[in-house]
Design an enzyme around this catalytic site. Structure first.
Site, PDB file in Angstrom:
ATOM      1  N   TYR A 105       0.813  -1.218   0.000  1.00  0.00           N
ATOM      2  CA  TYR A 105       0.000   0.000   0.000  1.00  0.00           C
ATOM      3  C   TYR A 105       0.851   1.275   0.000  1.00  0.00           C
ATOM      4  O   TYR A 105       0.303   2.379   0.013  1.00  0.00           O
ATOM      5  CB  TYR A 105      -0.972   0.017   1.184  1.00  0.00           C
ATOM      6  CG  TYR A 105      -2.157  -0.920   1.035  1.00  0.00           C
ATOM      7  CD1 TYR A 105      -2.289  -1.764  -0.053  1.00  0.00           C
ATOM      8  CD2 TYR A 105      -3.159  -0.951   1.998  1.00  0.00           C
ATOM      9  CE1 TYR A 105      -3.368  -2.627  -0.185  1.00  0.00           C
ATOM     10  CE2 TYR A 105      -4.248  -1.810   1.877  1.00  0.00           C
ATOM     11  CZ  TYR A 105      -4.347  -2.648   0.788  1.00  0.00           C
ATOM     12  OH  TYR A 105      -5.431  -3.488   0.679  1.00  0.00           O
ATOM     13  N   LYS A 150       3.910 -13.986   5.847  1.00  0.00           N
ATOM     14  CA  LYS A 150       4.046 -15.066   4.863  1.00  0.00           C
ATOM     15  C   LYS A 150       5.532 -15.191   4.522  1.00  0.00           C
ATOM     16  O   LYS A 150       5.942 -15.066   3.359  1.00  0.00           O
ATOM     17  CB  LYS A 150       3.190 -14.720   3.624  1.00  0.00           C
ATOM     18  CG  LYS A 150       3.057 -15.822   2.592  1.00  0.00           C
ATOM     19  CD  LYS A 150       2.081 -16.905   2.964  1.00  0.00           C
ATOM     20  CE  LYS A 150       2.065 -17.969   1.872  1.00  0.00           C
ATOM     21  NZ  LYS A 150       1.367 -19.192   2.236  1.00  0.00           N
ATOM     22  N   ASP A 183      -2.274 -17.443   5.243  1.00  0.00           N
ATOM     23  CA  ASP A 183      -3.310 -18.364   4.740  1.00  0.00           C
ATOM     24  C   ASP A 183      -3.864 -19.222   5.881  1.00  0.00           C
ATOM     25  O   ASP A 183      -5.083 -19.390   6.019  1.00  0.00           O
ATOM     26  CB  ASP A 183      -2.772 -19.225   3.578  1.00  0.00           C
ATOM     27  CG  ASP A 183      -1.365 -19.756   3.809  1.00  0.00           C
ATOM     28  OD1 ASP A 183      -0.745 -19.398   4.829  1.00  0.00           O
ATOM     29  OD2 ASP A 183      -0.881 -20.544   2.962  1.00  0.00           O
ATOM     30  N   ASP A 207      -5.725  -5.552   6.181  1.00  0.00           N
ATOM     31  CA  ASP A 207      -6.913  -5.056   5.480  1.00  0.00           C
ATOM     32  C   ASP A 207      -7.877  -6.217   5.213  1.00  0.00           C
ATOM     33  O   ASP A 207      -9.082  -6.138   5.487  1.00  0.00           O
ATOM     34  CB  ASP A 207      -6.459  -4.406   4.159  1.00  0.00           C
ATOM     35  CG  ASP A 207      -7.583  -3.688   3.436  1.00  0.00           C
ATOM     36  OD1 ASP A 207      -8.699  -3.639   3.973  1.00  0.00           O
ATOM     37  OD2 ASP A 207      -7.329  -3.178   2.331  1.00  0.00           O
ATOM     38  N   ASP A 211     -11.720  -7.575   7.465  1.00  0.00           N
ATOM     39  CA  ASP A 211     -13.071  -7.805   6.909  1.00  0.00           C
ATOM     40  C   ASP A 211     -13.553  -9.208   7.308  1.00  0.00           C
ATOM     41  O   ASP A 211     -14.717  -9.399   7.667  1.00  0.00           O
ATOM     42  CB  ASP A 211     -13.071  -7.703   5.379  1.00  0.00           C
ATOM     43  CG  ASP A 211     -13.330  -6.281   4.881  1.00  0.00           C
ATOM     44  OD1 ASP A 211     -12.837  -5.333   5.524  1.00  0.00           O
ATOM     45  OD2 ASP A 211     -14.009  -6.117   3.850  1.00  0.00           O
TER      46      ASP A 211
HETATM   47  C1  LIG Z   1      -8.064   2.290   0.351  1.00  0.00           C
HETATM   48  C2  LIG Z   1      -8.947   1.365   1.063  1.00  0.00           C
HETATM   49  C3  LIG Z   1     -10.068   0.941   0.144  1.00  0.00           C
HETATM   50  C4  LIG Z   1      -8.203   0.172   1.555  1.00  0.00           C
HETATM   51  C5  LIG Z   1      -8.885  -0.452   2.704  1.00  0.00           C
HETATM   52  O1  LIG Z   1      -9.842  -1.183   2.579  1.00  0.00           O
HETATM   53  C6  LIG Z   1      -8.386  -0.107   4.005  1.00  0.00           C
HETATM   54  O2  LIG Z   1      -7.188   0.067   4.122  1.00  0.00           O
HETATM   55  O3  LIG Z   1      -9.159  -0.013   4.953  1.00  0.00           O
END
Ligand SMILES: CC(C)CC(=O)C(=O)O
Ligand SMILES: NC(=O)C1=CN([C@@H]2O[C@H](COP(=O)(O)OP(=O)(O)OC[C@H]3O[C@@H](n4cnc5c(N)ncnc54)[C@H](O)[C@@H]3O)[C@@H](O)[C@H]2O)C=CC1
Length: 322
Positions: A105, A150, A183, A207, A211
Site C-alpha cells: 500500500y 508469509k 493463509d 486489510d 473484513d
Molecule cells: C483504500 C482502502 C479501500 C483500503 C482499505 O480497505 C483499508 O485500508 O481499509
C-alpha cells in the site's frame, strides 16, 4: 451520526466540542477536482482528532494518503461480538493491530511493456514500532499475540517483519505469542476465532483479515477502527461506501458509532480528560443496550432504518447518562 452521538455525550458530561466538516472522496473529486483537497488536509492537521465516513472508489487517494502523510502507523481493528448480533461464533474478542504505512500500500506501482510491478516496502523501524504497539495492547488484554505474515514465500520482506516482531516479543515476557502464515491465519479465524487475542500483521493482510474477522463477529456494520500516530489519530468504520445498499437507509451505523467511541477514548488519553473516557464508555454501553433491545438495521436482523437506530441510540445514551 458520529457527530450527534459525540455531541450528546458532550451535553451529558459537560464538555464542549467544535465540529468542522471537510470534503473528501468521490464527491469531492467530482465537484472540486480533488479527492483530498488541501483544505481537508489542513483541517485534519489542525484538529484534535478526525473521523472519516465512507468516501468511495477514491479511498486510496484519501485514507491511504492521510495514513502515510500523518504517519498514522497503527491501525487498530477490534472484532468483538456484541449482544443482539448474529456472529459465526459467540465470545470472540480480537484486536487486529495492522501496520498502516508500508507494504504494497506504499503505492509504488509501475507499468512496463506487457507487465506491471509493485514494490513491497518493509522497514525495521515500522515493523518494530507496530510490534511494540501490539505487545503493549496485549499486556492490557489477554496477553497473547498472533504474529501473521508469509515469510515462507517472502523471506526478505515478511521475514523482516516476523523477525522483528519476535525480537519485540522477547522484551515482553508476560505476553505469549505464536506465529502463523496468513493463509493458515485466515482459516483459523473461521475455525477457532476465540484462540486470537491480539493479531499483529502487515498492511495488506490486515486489510483483508479485518473484513473476515468482522464477518465472524456479525458483519462489517459492527467493525470500527482507529488510525493512530504519535500525536494524531483518525477514526473510521472498516467498511466502505456499501454501494449495494447506499441511500436506502439500510446501512448499519454501529461501526461508525463505535469508531466515535474509540475516538473519545483516544482523546481522553491525549487530553488527560476523564470526562472523555466516561463519554466513550457511555457510547459503547449505550450501543450494547440498544443492540440488546433490538435497535438494529436489517443486516443484524433488525427492522430499523439507519436514522432510527441513531435516534434510538441517543435516547439510550440519555437514559443511561442521567
Ligand atoms: C483504500 C482502502 C479501500 C483500503 C482499505 O480497505 C483499508 O485500508 O481499509
Ligand atoms: N477505508 C475505506 O475508506 C474503504 C473504502 N472502500 C471503498 O468503498 C467502496 C465499496 O467497496 P466494497 O468492496 O463494496 O466494500 P464495502 O465495505 O463498502 O461493502 C462490502 C459489503 O458489506 C456491506 N456493508 C458495508 N458496510 C455496511 C454497513 N454499514 N451496514 C450493512 N452492510 C454493510 C455492503 O453492503 C457490502 O455487501 C469502494 O469504492 C471501495 O474502494 C472499501 C473499504 C474500505
Amino acid at each position: 451520526m458520529a457527530i450527534s452521538v459525540v455531541q450528546r455525550a458532550a451535553d451529558i458530561f459537560g464538555f464542549s466540542v467544535e465540529f468542522r466538516g471537510y470534503r473528501a472522496g468521490d464527491s469531492a473529486l467530482a465537484e472540486l477536482g480533488e479527492a483530498l483537497p488541501e483544505e481537508t488536509i489542513q483541517g485534519v492537521r489542525s484538529s484534535d482528532a478526525a473521523i472519516k465516513g465512507p468516501v468511495g472508489e477514491t479511498a486510496k487517494d484519501v485514507i491511504v494518503r492521510l495514513r502515510q502523510m500523518f504517519d498514522l502507523y497503527a491501525n487498530l481493528r477490534p472484532a468483538k461480538v456484541y449482544p443482539g448480533v448474529r456472529p459465526l461464533m459467540d465470545g470472540v474478542d480480537i484486536l487486529i493491530v495492522r501496520e498502516n504505512t508500508e507494504d504494497l500500500y506504499k503505492g509504488y506501482e509501475f507499468e512496463l511493456p506487457g507487465s506491471a510491478v509493485a514494490l513491497k516496502v518493509v522497514t525495521e523501524r515500522a515493523s518494530r514500532r507496530i510490534a511494540e504497539y501490539a505487545f503493549r495492547e496485549a499486556e492490557r488484554r489477554r496477553k497473547h499475540v498472533t504474529i501473521v505474515h508469509k515469510s515462507n514465500v517472502m523471506p526478505k520482506t515478511d521475514g523482516l517483519f516476523g523477525r522483528v516482531a519476535k525480537e519485540v516479543a522477547s522484551s515482553h515476557p508476560g505476553v505469549s505469542y505464536r506465529e502463523m502464515y496468513v493463509d493458515a491465519a485466515s482459516m483459523a479465524l473461521i475455525r477457532d476465532p476465540r484462540s486470537f487475542d491480539v493479531l499483529l500483521t502487515m498492511n495488506v493482510y490486515g486489510d483483508i483479515l479485518s473484513d473476515e474477522a468482522a464477518q465472524v463477529v456479525g458483519g462489517l456494520g459492527m467493525a470500527p477502527s482507529a488510525n493512530i500516530g504519535e500525536k494524531m489519530a483518525l477514526f473510521e468504520p472498516v467498511h466502505g461506501s456499501a454501494p449495494d445498499i447506499a441511500g436506502k437507509g439500510l446501512a448499519n451505523p454501529y461501526a461508525t458509532v463505535l469508531s466515535a467511541a474509540m475516538m473519545l477514548d483516544w482523546l481522553s488519553q491525549a487530553k488527560g480528560d476523564p470526562r472523555l473516557e466516561k463519554a466513550s464508555k457511555l457510547v459503547e454501553s449505550a450501543a450494547v443496550t440498544a443492540l440488546r433491545r433490538g435497535i438494529a438495521t436489517p443486516d443484524l436482523g433488525g427492522k430499523y432504518k439507519t436514522s432510527e437506530v441513531g435516534k434510538g441510540l441517543e435516547a439510550v445514551m440519555v437514559e443511561l447518562g442521567g
